[in-house]
Design a protein around this motif. Structure first.
Motif, PDB file in Angstrom:
ATOM      1  N   LEU A  58     -58.449 -13.304 -39.192  1.00 37.25           N
ATOM      2  CA  LEU A  58     -58.394 -12.584 -37.952  1.00 37.25           C
ATOM      3  C   LEU A  58     -57.707 -13.363 -36.913  1.00 37.25           C
ATOM      4  O   LEU A  58     -56.915 -12.566 -36.037  1.00 37.25           O
ATOM      5  N   TYR A  76     -54.078 -13.004 -37.672  1.00 39.84           N
ATOM      6  CA  TYR A  76     -53.633 -11.516 -37.524  1.00 39.84           C
ATOM      7  C   TYR A  76     -53.345 -11.352 -35.959  1.00 39.84           C
ATOM      8  O   TYR A  76     -52.455 -10.678 -35.666  1.00 39.84           O
ATOM      9  N   LEU A 114     -59.295  -2.993 -38.219  1.00 41.16           N
ATOM     10  CA  LEU A 114     -58.170  -3.456 -37.591  1.00 41.16           C
ATOM     11  C   LEU A 114     -57.014  -2.484 -36.636  1.00 41.16           C
ATOM     12  O   LEU A 114     -56.509  -2.919 -35.811  1.00 41.16           O
TER      13      LEU A 114
END
Length: 199
Positions: free
Chosen positions: A135, A138, A163
């Motif tokens: 994460l 990301y 997401l």
């Protein structure tokens, strides 16, 4: 802002999809809403010049018309197959004797548990929630942001591993931050309120 961000768990699935792309049968790509199924299918389609059909058809005739121009391609990617009726899925099962179909769905359709479908499933992948470091990667790659661990944990919790929700909050965060002298944690909470994720 690119839609696809490669993280380790997703990269492993893409590698395995690449290894079986010339087989025949069905591949199931499962994951809850916002897990990244559609983005993964789009990325795979671009990398492999594979057709990706995103609009479920209401009837067999329309489905076959949409499929016809792509029928020489292998594999064929179908997104949102949970919206397909049994007759359409049965046709896909029959066609899977000749080529590979990669099917994206929120959960395993009850038909896939029947023996005549199970015998055609060559692989099944589930997109699990991103690990915390995934994460973090990301968020850095897609939004050019870095948060303290507690803020990242809060984002993950409030977005429930979705997401799309993460993207909404962080888009709002980048818009609001220049005009707000509060802490990142405070701004994140305002962003969650703005996107109806709190309250």
């Amino acid at each position: 802002m690119s839609e696809w961000v490669c993280v380790a768990s997703r990269d492993r699935i893409l590698t395995r999809l690449g290894a079986i792309k010339n087989q025949r049968g069905l591949v199931l790509l499962l994951g809850r809403s916002g897990s990244g199924k559609s983005a993964m299918l789009e990325n795979f389609a671009q990398q492999n010049d594979a057709p990706r059909l995103t609009d479920p058809c209401d009837n067999l005739k329309d489905f076959e018309q949409n499929l016809k121009p792509h029928f020489c391609k292998n594999p064929i990617l179908l997104d949102e197959v949970g919206l397909y009726d049994a007759a359409l899925l049965e046709r896909v099962r029959i066609y899977s004797d000749e080529r590979l179909f990669i099917l994206g769905a929120h959960k395993k359709h009850k038909l896939f548990k029947k023996e005549h479908f199970k015998s055609r499933i060559v692989a099944e992948f589930e997109l699990l929630p991103l690990l915390r470091e995934e994460l973090r990667h990301y968020v850095k790659e897609k939004h050019s942001l870095d948060f303290e661990e507690k803020d990242l944990r809060w984002i993950d919790k409030i977005c429930r591993h979705n997401l799309r929700s993460v993207d909404k909050i962080l888009k709002t965060f980048k818009e609001l931050r220049p005009f707000c002298d509060k802490t990142p944690a405070h701004i994140l909470r305002l962003c969650a309120l703005e996107n109806h994720l709190l309250g």
